[in-house]
Scaffold this motif. Structure first.
Motif, PDB file in Angstrom:
ATOM      1  N   UNK A  44       0.814  -1.211   0.000  1.00  0.00           N
ATOM      2  CA  UNK A  44       0.000   0.000   0.000  1.00  0.00           C
ATOM      3  C   UNK A  44       0.854   1.270   0.000  1.00  0.00           C
ATOM      4  N   UNK A  45       1.934   1.270   0.747  1.00  0.00           N
ATOM      5  CA  UNK A  45       2.780   2.458   0.831  1.00  0.00           C
ATOM      6  C   UNK A  45       3.563   2.652  -0.461  1.00  0.00           C
ATOM      7  N   UNK A  75       6.909  -4.317  -2.737  1.00  0.00           N
ATOM      8  CA  UNK A  75       6.409  -5.683  -2.887  1.00  0.00           C
ATOM      9  C   UNK A  75       5.144  -5.749  -3.730  1.00  0.00           C
ATOM     10  N   UNK A  76       5.162  -6.661  -4.688  1.00  0.00           N
ATOM     11  CA  UNK A  76       3.993  -6.939  -5.515  1.00  0.00           C
ATOM     12  C   UNK A  76       3.915  -8.449  -5.703  1.00  0.00           C
ATOM     13  N   UNK A  77       2.741  -9.015  -5.432  1.00  0.00           N
ATOM     14  CA  UNK A  77       2.520 -10.447  -5.601  1.00  0.00           C
ATOM     15  C   UNK A  77       1.458 -10.660  -6.664  1.00  0.00           C
ATOM     16  N   UNK A  78       1.672 -11.630  -7.540  1.00  0.00           N
ATOM     17  CA  UNK A  78       0.705 -11.969  -8.580  1.00  0.00           C
ATOM     18  C   UNK A  78       0.196 -13.385  -8.354  1.00  0.00           C
ATOM     19  N   UNK A  95      -9.926  -3.903  -2.126  1.00  0.00           N
ATOM     20  CA  UNK A  95      -9.823  -4.214  -0.703  1.00  0.00           C
ATOM     21  C   UNK A  95      -8.392  -4.049  -0.216  1.00  0.00           C
ATOM     22  N   UNK A  96      -8.257  -3.870   1.102  1.00  0.00           N
ATOM     23  CA  UNK A  96      -6.953  -3.771   1.729  1.00  0.00           C
ATOM     24  C   UNK A  96      -6.772  -4.982   2.634  1.00  0.00           C
ATOM     25  N   UNK A 141       0.415  -3.899   4.763  1.00  0.00           N
ATOM     26  CA  UNK A 141      -0.866  -3.781   4.055  1.00  0.00           C
ATOM     27  C   UNK A 141      -0.663  -3.956   2.552  1.00  0.00           C
ATOM     28  N   UNK A 142      -1.570  -4.714   1.946  1.00  0.00           N
ATOM     29  CA  UNK A 142      -1.545  -4.981   0.510  1.00  0.00           C
ATOM     30  C   UNK A 142      -2.880  -4.585  -0.109  1.00  0.00           C
ATOM     31  N   UNK A 143      -2.823  -3.819  -1.185  1.00  0.00           N
ATOM     32  CA  UNK A 143      -4.037  -3.451  -1.916  1.00  0.00           C
ATOM     33  C   UNK A 143      -4.325  -4.534  -2.944  1.00  0.00           C
ATOM     34  N   UNK A 144      -5.578  -4.971  -3.008  1.00  0.00           N
ATOM     35  CA  UNK A 144      -6.016  -6.045  -3.903  1.00  0.00           C
ATOM     36  C   UNK A 144      -6.493  -5.451  -5.221  1.00  0.00           C
TER      37      UNK A 144
END
Length: 97
Positions: A7-8, A13-16, A81-82, A89-92
């Motif tokens: 989120x920041x 970090x990015x996950x697929x 969603x978060x 925190x990860x944004x979906x």
């Protein structure tokens, strides 16, 4: 395909996650997606992806799994969603196939 992004702005970090896959999130090297952050359990949660949905299940983590600031044991995630594990925190995002 589902994308989870830190989120920041400073978080790279990015996950697929492709449809039909199951991935784990945690600090342990055996986790599919490693998040080395405060309050993240070794195996924190499990993500299950389909074409239409992304489900998260808490794996008895010490500090809980949260969706939009609500603690969950299991939840279906939606675009925007978060997802929070520990302080991370990860944004979906759902990407068209």
């Amino acid at each position: 395909m589902w994308i989870l992004k830190g989120e920041a702005d400073s978080d790279p970090l990015t996950f697929r996650i492709r449809s039909g896959t199951v991935k784990t999130v945690g600090r342990a090297p055996r986790a599919d997606f490693i998040v080395d952050a405060a309050l993240v359990s070794r195996l924190h949660c499990r993500l299950t992806a389909t074409d239409d949905s992304l489900e998260v299940e808490d794996l008895k983590s010490t500090n809980g799994t949260f969706v939009n600031d609500r603690r969950v044991q299991r939840a279906t995630l939606a675009n925007g969603d978060l997802l929070r594990v520990g302080r991370f925190a990860l944004k979906v995002e759902q990407q068209a196939s």
